[in-house]
Design a protein around this motif. Structure first.
Motif, short mmCIF file in Angstrom:
data_model
loop_
_atom_site.label_atom_id
_atom_site.label_comp_id
_atom_site.label_asym_id
_atom_site.label_seq_id
_atom_site.Cartn_x
_atom_site.Cartn_y
_atom_site.Cartn_z
N TRP A 275 0.70 -0.80 0.23
CA TRP A 275 -0.19 -0.14 -0.35
C TRP A 275 0.78 1.49 -0.20
O TRP A 275 0.97 2.48 -0.47
CB TRP A 275 -0.39 0.27 1.04
CG TRP A 275 -1.55 1.29 1.31
CD1 TRP A 275 -2.14 2.16 2.32
CD2 TRP A 275 -2.82 1.56 0.17
NE1 TRP A 275 -3.10 2.81 2.08
CE2 TRP A 275 -3.62 2.45 0.73
CE3 TRP A 275 -3.63 1.01 -0.81
CZ2 TRP A 275 -4.42 3.05 -0.04
CZ3 TRP A 275 -4.49 1.61 -1.73
CH2 TRP A 275 -4.82 2.64 -1.48
N PHE B 142 -7.54 7.55 -6.81
CA PHE B 142 -7.91 7.54 -4.20
C PHE B 142 -8.64 8.42 -4.23
O PHE B 142 -9.25 8.25 -3.37
CB PHE B 142 -6.72 7.72 -4.11
CG PHE B 142 -5.23 6.19 -4.67
CD1 PHE B 142 -5.06 4.87 -3.92
CD2 PHE B 142 -4.35 7.00 -5.21
CE1 PHE B 142 -3.86 4.36 -4.54
CE2 PHE B 142 -3.41 6.02 -5.66
CZ PHE B 142 -3.75 4.86 -5.30
N ARG C 251 1.42 11.29 -8.53
CA ARG C 251 -0.60 10.92 -9.16
C ARG C 251 -0.92 12.36 -9.86
O ARG C 251 0.17 13.29 -10.15
CB ARG C 251 -0.89 11.70 -7.68
CG ARG C 251 -0.78 11.12 -6.29
CD ARG C 251 -1.78 10.06 -6.33
NE ARG C 251 -1.50 8.70 -4.82
CZ ARG C 251 -2.31 9.14 -4.24
NH1 ARG C 251 -3.41 9.95 -3.67
NH2 ARG C 251 -2.29 8.17 -3.45
N THR D 74 0.49 3.63 -3.52
CA THR D 74 0.51 5.11 -3.00
C THR D 74 1.24 6.92 -2.99
O THR D 74 1.76 7.08 -3.09
CB THR D 74 -0.40 5.90 -1.36
OG1 THR D 74 0.18 5.01 -0.67
CG2 THR D 74 -1.91 4.84 -1.09
#
Ligand SMILES: Nc1nc2c(c(=O)[nH]1)N[C@H]1C(S)=C(S)[C@@H](COP(=O)(O)O)O[C@H]1N2
Ligand SMILES: [Mo]
Length: 206
Positions: free
Chosen positions: A57, A132, A65, A61
């Motif tokens: 995870w 997300f 982005r 992440t």
């Protein structure tokens, strides 16, 4: 001076045939919202790729982005315009894994056991995200949080919620709904809803 109507009533050119606009965000899935555990979560990309991915995870992440605004069309006839998705651009992921020359189709895998198939070419688009966020907020669990796929140019059942992986395949294979009567390709503008509407082109690699 008159107040302009909301964009979603003004712009019927953005609503595919047979669809009705909603400002709500309906929730649809075949089963229940699965439990998500960041400690055990893995995101994998495997199959016809030069560099398979197996990320926890924190690693997933930490990837760069982006944001993209797109429309979302569900086969149950609702459409929701101007969704602002935040997440990882699929093209960023595809560059990392490097699909081999044999790569043609992708099976999307999800935490609840759901699967759906998409052509690799459909993922290679700037509006496809591993998301997300939705409209500036973390994705709620019912909408696939904390992570889902978004493929806006196909009916919404191709946008797997609670995403766990992408299996890059040389041939095509039907996913959960595609095995149960939904169209293999699922283009909203062509109203490709059901498998009885399929032509040779949309099933050629099965
Ligand atoms: N993992 C998973 N993803 C899924 C589903 C599901 O059952 N499980 N349902 C699909 C269907 S049929 C639709 S219409 C959309 C709905 O997304 P929403 O609930 O965020 O509106 O999710 C798709 N992704
Ligand atoms: Mo759906």
């Amino acid at each position: 001076m008159s107040i302009p109507p909301p964009a979603d009533r003004r712009d019927s050119s953005r609503v595919p045939p047979g669809q009705t606009l909603t400002r709500k965000f309906p929730v649809l899935h075949f089963s229940h919202v699965p439990a998500f555990d960041a400690a055990t979560y893995r995101f994998r990309v495997w199959g016809c790729v030069e560099r398979p991915l197996d990320l926890g995870w924190a690693e997933l992440t930490a990837l760069p982005r982006t944001e993209d605004v797109s429309d979302f069309h569900c086969v149950t006839t609702w459409s929701r315009l101007d969704n602002r998705w935040g997440g990882i651009a699929m093209r960023t992921l595809l560059e990392r894994v490097g699909p081999t020359p044999a790569a043609r189709h992708v099976m999307v895998h999800c935490l609840d056991g759901y699967t759906t198939n998409v052509p690799l070419a459909a993922l290679d688009d700037r509006d496809v995200l591993v998301a997300f966020e939705h409209d500036g907020q973390p994705l709620t669990a019912e909408h696939g949080g904390p992570v889902r796929l978004v493929v806006p140019k196909l009916y919404a059942w191709k946008s797997g919620k609670w995403l766990t992986g992408l299996e890059v395949m040389p041939r095509d294979k039907r996913g959960f709904w595609e095995e149960r009567g939904y169209h293999n390709r699922a283009l909203p503008w062509a109203e490709e809803r059901y498998s009885w509407q399929e032509d040779a082109e949309s099933t050629k690699d099965l």
